[in-house]
Design a protein around this motif. Sequence first.
Motif, PDB file in Angstrom:
ATOM      1  N   LEU A   1       0.820  -1.201   0.000  1.00  0.00           N
ATOM      2  CA  LEU A   1       0.000   0.000   0.000  1.00  0.00           C
ATOM      3  C   LEU A   1       0.858   1.257   0.000  1.00  0.00           C
ATOM      4  O   LEU A   1       0.533   2.256  -0.655  1.00  0.00           O
ATOM      5  N   LEU A   2       1.987   1.213   0.723  1.00  0.00           N
ATOM      6  CA  LEU A   2       2.873   2.366   0.765  1.00  0.00           C
ATOM      7  C   LEU A   2       3.497   2.626  -0.605  1.00  0.00           C
ATOM      8  O   LEU A   2       3.618   3.775  -1.044  1.00  0.00           O
ATOM      9  N   GLU A   3       3.890   1.558  -1.280  1.00  0.00           N
ATOM     10  CA  GLU A   3       4.422   1.709  -2.637  1.00  0.00           C
ATOM     11  C   GLU A   3       3.360   2.268  -3.579  1.00  0.00           C
ATOM     12  O   GLU A   3       3.642   3.132  -4.422  1.00  0.00           O
ATOM     13  N   GLU A   4       2.136   1.787  -3.433  1.00  0.00           N
ATOM     14  CA  GLU A   4       1.050   2.287  -4.274  1.00  0.00           C
ATOM     15  C   GLU A   4       0.766   3.753  -3.973  1.00  0.00           C
ATOM     16  O   GLU A   4       0.498   4.556  -4.889  1.00  0.00           O
TER      17      GLU A   4
ATOM     18  N   ALA B   1       2.978   5.939  -2.895  1.00  0.00           N
ATOM     19  CA  ALA B   1       4.073   6.718  -3.484  1.00  0.00           C
ATOM     20  C   ALA B   1       3.887   6.882  -4.990  1.00  0.00           C
ATOM     21  O   ALA B   1       4.141   7.954  -5.548  1.00  0.00           O
ATOM     22  N   THR B   2       3.436   5.827  -5.652  1.00  0.00           N
ATOM     23  CA  THR B   2       3.187   5.917  -7.097  1.00  0.00           C
ATOM     24  C   THR B   2       2.085   6.932  -7.397  1.00  0.00           C
ATOM     25  O   THR B   2       2.199   7.744  -8.320  1.00  0.00           O
ATOM     26  N   SER B   3       1.013   6.888  -6.627  1.00  0.00           N
ATOM     27  CA  SER B   3      -0.069   7.854  -6.823  1.00  0.00           C
ATOM     28  C   SER B   3       0.410   9.273  -6.534  1.00  0.00           C
ATOM     29  O   SER B   3       0.044  10.220  -7.249  1.00  0.00           O
ATOM     30  N   LEU B   4       1.212   9.424  -5.489  1.00  0.00           N
ATOM     31  CA  LEU B   4       1.731  10.749  -5.147  1.00  0.00           C
ATOM     32  C   LEU B   4       2.630  11.287  -6.264  1.00  0.00           C
ATOM     33  O   LEU B   4       2.579  12.477  -6.597  1.00  0.00           O
ATOM     34  N   ARG B   5       3.450  10.406  -6.856  1.00  0.00           N
ATOM     35  CA  ARG B   5       4.331  10.840  -7.940  1.00  0.00           C
ATOM     36  C   ARG B   5       3.514  11.380  -9.120  1.00  0.00           C
ATOM     37  O   ARG B   5       3.828  12.433  -9.686  1.00  0.00           O
ATOM     38  N   ALA B   6       2.451  10.659  -9.472  1.00  0.00           N
ATOM     39  CA  ALA B   6       1.607  11.110 -10.583  1.00  0.00           C
ATOM     40  C   ALA B   6       0.932  12.441 -10.259  1.00  0.00           C
ATOM     41  O   ALA B   6       0.843  13.330 -11.115  1.00  0.00           O
ATOM     42  N   ALA B   7       0.482  12.602  -9.010  1.00  0.00           N
ATOM     43  CA  ALA B   7      -0.172  13.851  -8.623  1.00  0.00           C
ATOM     44  C   ALA B   7       0.807  15.023  -8.646  1.00  0.00           C
ATOM     45  O   ALA B   7       0.463  16.126  -9.079  1.00  0.00           O
ATOM     46  N   VAL B   8       2.026  14.798  -8.158  1.00  0.00           N
ATOM     47  CA  VAL B   8       3.042  15.863  -8.154  1.00  0.00           C
ATOM     48  C   VAL B   8       3.390  16.272  -9.582  1.00  0.00           C
ATOM     49  O   VAL B   8       3.534  17.461  -9.897  1.00  0.00           O
ATOM     50  N   ARG B   9       3.528  15.286 -10.463  1.00  0.00           N
ATOM     51  CA  ARG B   9       3.837  15.615 -11.862  1.00  0.00           C
ATOM     52  C   ARG B   9       2.732  16.466 -12.480  1.00  0.00           C
ATOM     53  O   ARG B   9       3.006  17.485 -13.125  1.00  0.00           O
ATOM     54  N   ARG B  10       1.485  16.053 -12.282  1.00  0.00           N
ATOM     55  CA  ARG B  10       0.375  16.811 -12.860  1.00  0.00           C
ATOM     56  C   ARG B  10       0.323  18.226 -12.277  1.00  0.00           C
ATOM     57  O   ARG B  10       0.113  19.207 -12.999  1.00  0.00           O
ATOM     58  N   GLN B  11       0.501  18.313 -10.970  1.00  0.00           N
ATOM     59  CA  GLN B  11       0.390  19.607 -10.299  1.00  0.00           C
ATOM     60  C   GLN B  11       1.431  20.596 -10.811  1.00  0.00           C
ATOM     61  O   GLN B  11       1.100  21.722 -11.205  1.00  0.00           O
ATOM     62  N   TRP B  12       2.691  20.182 -10.857  1.00  0.00           N
ATOM     63  CA  TRP B  12       3.741  21.137 -11.181  1.00  0.00           C
ATOM     64  C   TRP B  12       3.933  21.305 -12.680  1.00  0.00           C
ATOM     65  O   TRP B  12       4.463  22.330 -13.127  1.00  0.00           O
ATOM     66  N   ARG B  13       3.499  20.358 -13.488  1.00  0.00           N
ATOM     67  CA  ARG B  13       3.472  20.605 -14.926  1.00  0.00           C
ATOM     68  C   ARG B  13       2.487  21.720 -15.252  1.00  0.00           C
ATOM     69  O   ARG B  13       2.788  22.629 -16.044  1.00  0.00           O
ATOM     70  N   ALA B  14       1.300  21.638 -14.646  1.00  0.00           N
ATOM     71  CA  ALA B  14       0.303  22.684 -14.878  1.00  0.00           C
ATOM     72  C   ALA B  14       0.790  24.032 -14.346  1.00  0.00           C
ATOM     73  O   ALA B  14       0.634  25.073 -15.004  1.00  0.00           O
ATOM     74  N   GLU B  15       1.395  24.022 -13.157  1.00  0.00           N
ATOM     75  CA  GLU B  15       1.866  25.279 -12.572  1.00  0.00           C
ATOM     76  C   GLU B  15       3.003  25.877 -13.397  1.00  0.00           C
ATOM     77  O   GLU B  15       3.075  27.094 -13.574  1.00  0.00           O
ATOM     78  N   SER B  16       3.902  25.045 -13.909  1.00  0.00           N
ATOM     79  CA  SER B  16       5.018  25.566 -14.716  1.00  0.00           C
ATOM     80  C   SER B  16       4.507  26.166 -16.022  1.00  0.00           C
ATOM     81  O   SER B  16       5.079  27.134 -16.534  1.00  0.00           O
ATOM     82  N   ARG B  17       3.402  25.608 -16.575  1.00  0.00           N
ATOM     83  CA  ARG B  17       2.828  26.207 -17.778  1.00  0.00           C
ATOM     84  C   ARG B  17       2.223  27.574 -17.470  1.00  0.00           C
ATOM     85  O   ARG B  17       2.371  28.516 -18.247  1.00  0.00           O
ATOM     86  N   VAL B  18       1.514  27.662 -16.331  1.00  0.00           N
ATOM     87  CA  VAL B  18       0.926  28.943 -15.962  1.00  0.00           C
ATOM     88  C   VAL B  18       2.012  29.989 -15.730  1.00  0.00           C
ATOM     89  O   VAL B  18       1.884  31.153 -16.127  1.00  0.00           O
ATOM     90  N   LEU B  19       3.114  29.585 -15.092  1.00  0.00           N
ATOM     91  CA  LEU B  19       4.201  30.512 -14.791  1.00  0.00           C
ATOM     92  C   LEU B  19       5.164  30.699 -15.956  1.00  0.00           C
ATOM     93  O   LEU B  19       6.098  31.496 -15.855  1.00  0.00           O
ATOM     94  N   ALA B  20       4.961  29.953 -17.045  1.00  0.00           N
ATOM     95  CA  ALA B  20       5.792  30.066 -18.257  1.00  0.00           C
ATOM     96  C   ALA B  20       7.266  29.870 -17.939  1.00  0.00           C
ATOM     97  O   ALA B  20       8.121  30.610 -18.415  1.00  0.00           O
TER      98      ALA B  20
END
Length: 919
Positions: A71-74, A76-95
């Motif tokens: 469950l902990l590995e799962e 971490a995998t979910s957290l990695r995907a969420a972090v990627r989505r979050q900061w990809r979107a934020e980096s686009r907004v901030l150009a």
Amino acid sequence: MTPRGRKVSPITLVLIPVAIGLVGNLWTSTVAVDAWWFGPLTAFLVAALVVWSIRIELARSRPAPAEEEALLEEAATSLRAAVRRQWRAESRVLALDNPQPMPVRWNLVEEPVFDAGPDGVTVSGEVTWSGSADRVDELAESYRRIPKGRLIILGGAGAGKTTLAVQLVLSLAEDRDGPVPVLVSAAGWDPSVQPDFVGWFATRLDQGYGWLRGFGPETAANLFSDAHVIPVLDGLDEVPADVRPLILTGLNAALSRRNRLIITCRRDEYGEAVRAGQTISDGAVIEAEPVSPVAAADYLSAVIGRTTLTSEWREVIARLRRDPPRPLAETASSPLGLWLLRATYADARESPETLLDTARFPSGDELRAHLFDRLIPTAISARPPTTHPATDLFRPRRRYTSGQMTRWLGNLALLLEHTPNPDRRVGRPSLGSRDLAWWRLGAHVLTHRPPGPFGYLGVLASGVLWAVAVGVVALGLPFWWALGAAVIIMVEYHEGPAGDHWSWERDLPGSADVRIRGRSADLFRELASRAGLALLLLAGFGALFGGLHVLALVSGAAFPYALTLLLLYGLTLALTVVSGSVTAWLDENAAGTPVEQWRADRRLTVTRVVAGAVIGAMFGAVVAVIVRPEPVVTVTALSAAAGALTAFTGGTRHAWPVYLVAAARLARRGLLPRRLMEFLDDAHRLGLLRVVGPVYQFRHAEFQDHLAARFRPEAPPRPVVRPTPVVTPPTRGAVADLRPARLTTITAYRDVLDVAFHPGEDILALTTTGRTRMVGLDGGLRRTFRYGGPLARFERHAATAAKAVFSPDGTSLATAGDRITRIWDVSTGAPLHTFGEGSTSVVFSPDGRLLATAARTAATVLRDAVTVTEILRITQPSFPTRVAFDTDGTRLATCCRGGEVQVWRIWPGQDHLGAAPTA
């Protein structure tokens, strides 16, 4: 992604239907046994079956070690995907990568040496990597090779530290098996208040990614302990100076051999922390170089496009490469200044001729202020509103004028500047905040802390509805008997097993999770946690009512409602327990951006109210069908309303209702728009705000400071304190010859709790419960200050907290009460300032500049007497009861409940006061 659900035990699937069958038989008498013991035995069997089922499900809900690791590995995998989505979107907004990262050069020293000198701390050591931010993947690879993976990002103001941290987060989050980088703001952690970094970081993880609790209540802490995450602490320089060494010490204590860490901090502030304490053990340092004029010219050329350069831009870029004016070179030497040049001139295709005008902008600071002033109008004109906000993330939903946006963001900057830091220690000034948490607005804006009396009114209203529905209509009880029983049990429930619900401004946002699969054990756990005390209360009242009934039968006295009241009491307990359990079971920590959390908490509030209404309707309908079927519709409707009110006032999630009240208050005062969250989201889409987890921040701290300075009102002139004349009393004989002579007696007012002389006139301030009156020595009423409301006389602590004191010049009157403290204009009677913090004592400094209050939060608070801005908060060992200045205002004495007296030496600083206990 959520954890895999667990199936209900087959044993439970057998036991629960048996229990339901027994209860149904007891109600319908399908199988009747004419014996006194049959009913109690059936009830005992039902209770035993339910307890057995709960124990089975709770035991099965504890995962085995192998399953827990999976469950902990799962997670971490979910957290990695969420972090990627979050900061990809934020980096686009901030150009950040459009068209390319800024050309900031960074030098990595894996084994730094910190040398403390008279001018600060210098960093030396072998540079193992040097490159520009557009080679962040190479830097990420160098970071992975650092033995313990601990990195300190240093640089000056606007050097791009946070930008580099975001770039590292994005690069490291691409790893499939490595730890997940999670960026959080360092502001808010005070090791003197919360020494455990693991607990604090886990709380921040739960706030930003609340769905992690679906993998287990300790998932966030376990992710750090097992080195599945990399904490990225941004803005260490934003915390108070005396806290930074404590943070470094706390981090060293929390980090194990496997834990990695990234910190961003200004160079000088980190050096001061190192000199005062210690550095991060085995931490590498990466430091920014100033952007060269040639690199700045190349970057601006890439932004504009070499083929579309106008003659004015060609001249500016040529001057940057050849012989730049000093103000322009200073501005372009930092990523912040370079971004301002891009956002306000290059992207807007504006003529840059004024950038070379050294007469208009003789220094880099003045040129930067000019760019900040142009930032908002340029952003609004460059990004018109969109009709597709879900897909077009770079344009706002609504159209704003530059005046509106500037005024509202300026007021927002001032609000953050005056936001008190909740984690303060002795002698620390309130430094404001960089984080805008929408669920904290109520604590900073509302004078009366929610819910106040409205919470008890809600309980009373739900009690009335329930009493009328079940007690009067269904069971036939007299109204007052039913009302008393229902209100007593609901108040007991809210004050007892349901916990503390009367400080809604501290509630965190939540989310409604209506999934049943895999969460049955959680519902059993919530029911079990609330049922214990409820059953004890029911047993106690059952014994009382049963005894009264038996006494009535033996003595022949009339007590016809004993058993009916006991039934109503049990039904009310059942309603509140089930409603509270279902509400808590539905509740999950909200996750995502501030707007997503706001919407989730709104859904939770609506879902909770609907669930309470459904549960109340079910209880009322069942009672009506069994006892008296005729008024079933009326009973059901009233019970639904009672259940909805009970669910709304209960629980620990009231962030959205409190936000609505605070936002309405700010809008009514003209400080912020009525649709505040929509405005904040639009400001983020315009690139003026950024999102860090669940909070908003200004795009740059310097931008916030610029707006706050621009909109900060000028302080009115200090009051002129008239010198107190030295009066030498005439000699009238020995002290023993002194005799009192009564001048006047005032008997028109009862229950006077405090009295004070006006410093310049023959006027007294007489304080009673809820009001202070200015009365002449002849007994004539001059003015009345009302602040307690019609219910002040019935407030529990009002009589012990009422106090009033005049300012030294006699123009102001300060009143202290249990809930609020106010400053009044003596000449007009109008309230000048109100702050929602009750106090037991209030006093002005001799020069009238400071106001000291003995706050009911176990602290003595010093404020500016004109602006009432909090300057200093002194934590006390218990509730302070009195506070006093000495004759020259340099020392402060405080008295606490229990008799402890402390004397403090205070002295004015440039921006705040410091404090230290006397030896």
